[in-house]
Design a protein around this motif. Structure first.
Motif, PDB file in Angstrom:
ATOM      1  N   UNK A 135     -10.717  20.234  19.814  1.00  0.00           N
ATOM      2  CA  UNK A 135      -9.342  20.045  19.366  1.00  0.00           C
ATOM      3  C   UNK A 135      -8.894  18.767  19.238  1.00  0.00           C
ATOM      4  N   UNK A 136      -8.810  18.271  20.691  1.00  0.00           N
ATOM      5  CA  UNK A 136      -8.465  17.359  20.812  1.00  0.00           C
ATOM      6  C   UNK A 136      -8.630  16.050  20.187  1.00  0.00           C
ATOM      7  N   UNK A 137     -10.304  16.507  20.117  1.00  0.00           N
ATOM      8  CA  UNK A 137     -10.717  14.571  18.592  1.00  0.00           C
ATOM      9  C   UNK A 137      -9.948  15.765  16.773  1.00  0.00           C
ATOM     10  N   UNK A 138      -9.965  16.923  17.162  1.00  0.00           N
ATOM     11  CA  UNK A 138      -9.408  17.003  15.811  1.00  0.00           C
ATOM     12  C   UNK A 138      -8.228  16.198  15.481  1.00  0.00           C
ATOM     13  N   UNK A 139      -7.913  16.272  16.522  1.00  0.00           N
ATOM     14  CA  UNK A 139      -5.952  16.100  16.634  1.00  0.00           C
ATOM     15  C   UNK A 139      -5.851  14.564  16.057  1.00  0.00           C
ATOM     16  N   UNK A 140      -7.124  13.982  17.257  1.00  0.00           N
ATOM     17  CA  UNK A 140      -6.804  12.400  17.544  1.00  0.00           C
ATOM     18  C   UNK A 140      -7.479  11.279  15.841  1.00  0.00           C
ATOM     19  N   UNK A 141      -8.281  12.437  15.386  1.00  0.00           N
ATOM     20  CA  UNK A 141      -8.795  12.560  13.679  1.00  0.00           C
ATOM     21  C   UNK A 141      -7.934  12.498  12.937  1.00  0.00           C
TER      22      UNK A 141
ATOM     23  N   UNK B 159     -17.708  18.371  15.505  1.00  0.00           N
ATOM     24  CA  UNK B 159     -16.835  19.201  15.023  1.00  0.00           C
ATOM     25  C   UNK B 159     -15.190  18.580  14.798  1.00  0.00           C
ATOM     26  N   UNK B 160     -14.356  17.874  15.573  1.00  0.00           N
ATOM     27  CA  UNK B 160     -12.971  17.626  15.666  1.00  0.00           C
ATOM     28  C   UNK B 160     -13.270  16.323  14.572  1.00  0.00           C
ATOM     29  N   UNK B 161     -13.970  15.320  14.165  1.00  0.00           N
ATOM     30  CA  UNK B 161     -14.172  14.848  12.862  1.00  0.00           C
ATOM     31  C   UNK B 161     -14.504  15.713  11.799  1.00  0.00           C
TER      32      UNK B 161
ATOM     33  N   UNK C 131      -5.062  12.328  12.938  1.00  0.00           N
ATOM     34  CA  UNK C 131      -3.473  11.557  13.142  1.00  0.00           C
ATOM     35  C   UNK C 131      -4.514  10.261  12.548  1.00  0.00           C
ATOM     36  N   UNK C 132      -5.540   9.493  13.135  1.00  0.00           N
ATOM     37  CA  UNK C 132      -6.277   8.104  12.186  1.00  0.00           C
ATOM     38  C   UNK C 132      -6.292   7.925  11.353  1.00  0.00           C
ATOM     39  N   UNK C 133      -6.989   8.824  11.298  1.00  0.00           N
ATOM     40  CA  UNK C 133      -7.797   9.001   9.109  1.00  0.00           C
ATOM     41  C   UNK C 133      -6.454   9.687   8.505  1.00  0.00           C
ATOM     42  N   UNK C 134      -5.444  10.793   8.744  1.00  0.00           N
ATOM     43  CA  UNK C 134      -5.071  11.676   8.173  1.00  0.00           C
ATOM     44  C   UNK C 134      -3.562  11.178   8.294  1.00  0.00           C
ATOM     45  N   UNK C 135      -3.376  10.352   8.981  1.00  0.00           N
ATOM     46  CA  UNK C 135      -2.025  10.093   9.150  1.00  0.00           C
ATOM     47  C   UNK C 135      -1.443  10.886   9.334  1.00  0.00           C
ATOM     48  N   UNK C 136      -1.991  12.464  10.623  1.00  0.00           N
ATOM     49  CA  UNK C 136      -0.637  13.483  10.123  1.00  0.00           C
ATOM     50  C   UNK C 136      -0.049  13.207  11.434  1.00  0.00           C
ATOM     51  N   UNK C 137       1.139  13.901  11.700  1.00  0.00           N
ATOM     52  CA  UNK C 137       2.101  13.867  13.303  1.00  0.00           C
ATOM     53  C   UNK C 137       2.474  14.787  13.193  1.00  0.00           C
ATOM     54  N   UNK C 138       2.636  15.380  14.820  1.00  0.00           N
ATOM     55  CA  UNK C 138       3.120  17.022  15.204  1.00  0.00           C
ATOM     56  C   UNK C 138       4.016  17.143  15.719  1.00  0.00           C
ATOM     57  N   UNK C 139       4.779  15.596  16.235  1.00  0.00           N
ATOM     58  CA  UNK C 139       6.121  15.961  16.394  1.00  0.00           C
ATOM     59  C   UNK C 139       6.042  15.750  17.898  1.00  0.00           C
ATOM     60  N   UNK C 140       7.404  15.853  18.515  1.00  0.00           N
ATOM     61  CA  UNK C 140       7.510  16.010  20.238  1.00  0.00           C
ATOM     62  C   UNK C 140       6.968  17.082  20.498  1.00  0.00           C
ATOM     63  N   UNK C 141       8.157  18.363  19.879  1.00  0.00           N
ATOM     64  CA  UNK C 141       7.303  20.195  19.655  1.00  0.00           C
ATOM     65  C   UNK C 141       5.551  20.516  19.741  1.00  0.00           C
ATOM     66  N   UNK C 142       5.566  19.433  18.545  1.00  0.00           N
ATOM     67  CA  UNK C 142       3.733  20.492  18.590  1.00  0.00           C
ATOM     68  C   UNK C 142       3.135  20.077  19.710  1.00  0.00           C
ATOM     69  N   UNK C 143       3.249  18.541  19.937  1.00  0.00           N
ATOM     70  CA  UNK C 143       2.253  17.662  20.980  1.00  0.00           C
ATOM     71  C   UNK C 143       2.552  18.595  22.622  1.00  0.00           C
TER      72      UNK C 143
END
Length: 302
Positions: free
Chosen positions: A256-262, A19-21, A264-276
């Motif tokens: 949720x963790x797998x979605x965030x990692x995917x 589901x994350x992927x 970041x790795x595949x779409x070059x998404x970034x949340x920033x320190x506030x989002x993290x």
């Protein structure tokens, strides 16, 4: 932990990974087709892939036979219909929300259903524990850091994902109640079919469906239909038969963790320190809601 519980936990962890992927696949697919078209095709594809197993589970060969309940009554008919409508609502809000937000944020906001489930239980006279309340507060504060901007506004996509989380929570409650009363493949296949038909009907009136668009979204649709729908949702239904409710909620929240990692790795998404920081609080709230001993005296609603 017994062997059946352990196997159920492994299946739930695999479900969360798939589901994350899928959040990445869902975003990529909408580069070519609309959200309702994407959901309609993938859910019908998942239903079609599962239909042979559904028929085999009842020992019949006619497509209508899988609607028959396992133990009399009419649950096989209305159970799949109600679950499909709830699935349609959650999947629609999630898919449309992904047009306006990132895969990682969508994954974490969707994961709030873990905290919402105990809140829904209060309407059925199920007391919320101290952990449920702590989890809800932590998740709400985390959502603020993740999604609320300096001018105290949220993006349209984040709002849709938040409303969708309520429907996902309702869907989880429905599956938990229906699973012991229906065959797993029967329930999964019927709800996919209902969701797919409702999605395509909506797409017919609101979107333009073309072969070129479907061809461009082929691989995301195949992943979304065969893996995220046909396999993962079925694993959820099967695993929830033997898994402890707390284990199921915790493991599925890792989506949720797998979605965030995917993302970041595949779409070059970034949340920033506030989002993290917000994600950390939200995950902590999810875990607190499920790990807090249920025997602890619940706090009053006041």
């Amino acid at each position: 932990m017994g062997s059946r519980e352990f196997k159920a936990d492994i299946l739930l962890l695999l479900t969360a990974l798939i589901w994350g992927l899928a959040f990445v696949a869902q975003r990529l697919g909408m580069d070519h087709v609309g959200p309702f078209t994407f959901n309609g095709v993938r859910f019908l594809l998942g239903a079609g892939a599962l239909l042979p197993l559904a028929l085999r589970s009842v020992g019949q060969s006619h497509p209508s036979d899988f609607l028959r309940p396992a133990r009399g009554g009419s649950i096989g008919l209305w159970g799949g219909l109600v679950a499909g409508v709830a699935l349609f609502a959650g999947a629609t809000l999630q898919q449309v929300g992904l047009v306006y937000t990132t895969a990682g944020k969508a994954g974490f906001i969707t994961g709030l259903y873990v905290v919402i489930v105990p809140m829904i239980g209060m309407f059925f006279r199920q007391k919320a524990t101290r952990g449920d309340w702590i989890g809800a507060v932590a998740a709400a504060v985390g959502l603020y850091f993740l999604s609320v901007t300096e001018d105290l506004s949220m993006s349209f996509g984040d709002v849709l994902e938040l409303v969708g989380a309520v429907f996902w929570a309702g869907h989880v409650c429905l599956i938990g109640w229906l699973s012991p009363r229906m065959r797993a493949t029967q329930l999964a296949c019927s709800q996919y079919a209902v969701c797919g038909v409702l999605s395509l009907l909506t797409a017919f009136f609101t979107e333009t469906i073309t072969l070129q668009g479907l061809s461009g979204a082929l691989y995301p649709i195949l992943y979304g239909g065969l893996m995220s729908v046909g396999l993962a949702y079925t694993l959820q239904v099967v695993a929830q038969r033997d898994a402890k409710p707390a284990h199921a909620a915790i493991l599925l929240s890792l989506e949720a963790v797998f979605a965030a990692l995917a993302g970041w790795l595949l779409l070059d998404e970034s949340m920033g320190s506030r989002g993290l920081f917000g994600c950390t609080l939200m995950m902590g709230g999810m875990l607190a809601s499920q790990l807090w001993p249920k025997g602890t005296k619940a706090l009053d609603a006041a």
